[in-house]
Enzyme design. Structure first.
Site, PDB file in Angstrom:
ATOM      1  N   TYR A  94      51.133  -7.804  33.895  1.00 33.94           N
ATOM      2  CA  TYR A  94      50.002  -6.922  33.629  1.00 33.94           C
ATOM      3  C   TYR A  94      48.704  -7.668  33.904  1.00 33.94           C
ATOM      4  CZ  TYR A  94      48.844  -9.137  29.127  1.00 33.94           C
ATOM      5  OH  TYR A  94      48.464 -10.015  28.149  1.00 33.94           O
ATOM      6  N   CYS A  95      47.633  -6.887  34.056  1.00 36.67           N
ATOM      7  CA  CYS A  95      46.315  -7.486  34.262  1.00 36.67           C
ATOM      8  C   CYS A  95      45.275  -6.667  33.509  1.00 36.67           C
ATOM      9  CB  CYS A  95      46.002  -7.665  35.749  1.00 36.67           C
ATOM     10  SG  CYS A  95      46.136  -6.191  36.761  1.00 36.67           S
ATOM     11  N   ARG A  96      44.158  -6.387  34.124  1.00 31.20           N
ATOM     12  CA  ARG A  96      43.020  -5.783  33.417  1.00 31.20           C
ATOM     13  C   ARG A  96      43.197  -4.312  33.094  1.00 31.20           C
ATOM     14  NH1 ARG A  96      40.036  -9.027  37.787  1.00 31.20           N
ATOM     15  NH2 ARG A  96      39.603 -10.943  36.636  1.00 31.20           N
ATOM     16  N   CYS A 100      43.613  -2.454  38.544  1.00 30.56           N
ATOM     17  CA  CYS A 100      43.573  -3.887  38.840  1.00 30.56           C
ATOM     18  C   CYS A 100      44.725  -4.242  39.785  1.00 30.56           C
ATOM     19  CB  CYS A 100      43.666  -4.678  37.539  1.00 30.56           C
ATOM     20  SG  CYS A 100      43.678  -6.454  37.777  1.00 30.56           S
TER      21      CYS A 100
END
Length: 140
Positions: A94-96, A100
């Site tokens: 996962y990221c932002r 993203c």
């Protein structure tokens, strides 16, 4: 912001898919398994210990807030740190947020090196907006 975009720009999801390079066939992998995981699935499987949650954001963002138990390996370090990932569990990156690209790139890299991987269908922004638990502090 995401809700406003969806209500004001009718083809926002098509534009998102084009930007991220997603085709309709990418919703499932070669074995028919979804390429994304929901927050609910992540919580359930993380509690069961059947997945590894991977935060691919920069260290400063991980230190500010991350999903409890998530490993921090920034995307730019991932190619040299693949050996730190457990080989016996699926990796959920996962990221932002939903728009993203970091998690998409991480999953592509992980697949190219033989790691089973999917991405969280949104990111830290949506996680926090839904009031889900977070931890703060840097990785050891």
């Amino acid at each position: 912001m995401r809700s406003v975009a969806r209500s004001r720009v009718p083809d926002i999801e098509q534009k998102r898919a084009e930007y991220l390079g997603i085709t309709g066939d990418e919703a499932l992998d070669a074995s028919g398994k979804p390429t994304e995981m929901t927050r609910e699935e992540l919580l359930e499987q993380a509690r069961a210990g059947t997945i590894t949650v991977l935060d691919v954001r920069p260290p400063e963002e991980y230190g500010a807030a991350h999903i409890p138990g998530a490993m921090s390996i920034p995307l730019d370090e991932l190619p040299t740190r693949l050996g730190e990932l457990p080989a016996d569990r699926e990796i959920i990156a996962y990221c932002r947020g939903a728009y993203c690209v970091l998690a998409y790139e991480a999953v592509d890299l992980l697949h190219s090196t033989g790691h089973p991987a999917r991405r969280l269908n949104d990111g830290m922004l949506e996680w926090r907006l839904h009031g889900l638990p977070v931890e703060a502090g840097h990785a050891a």
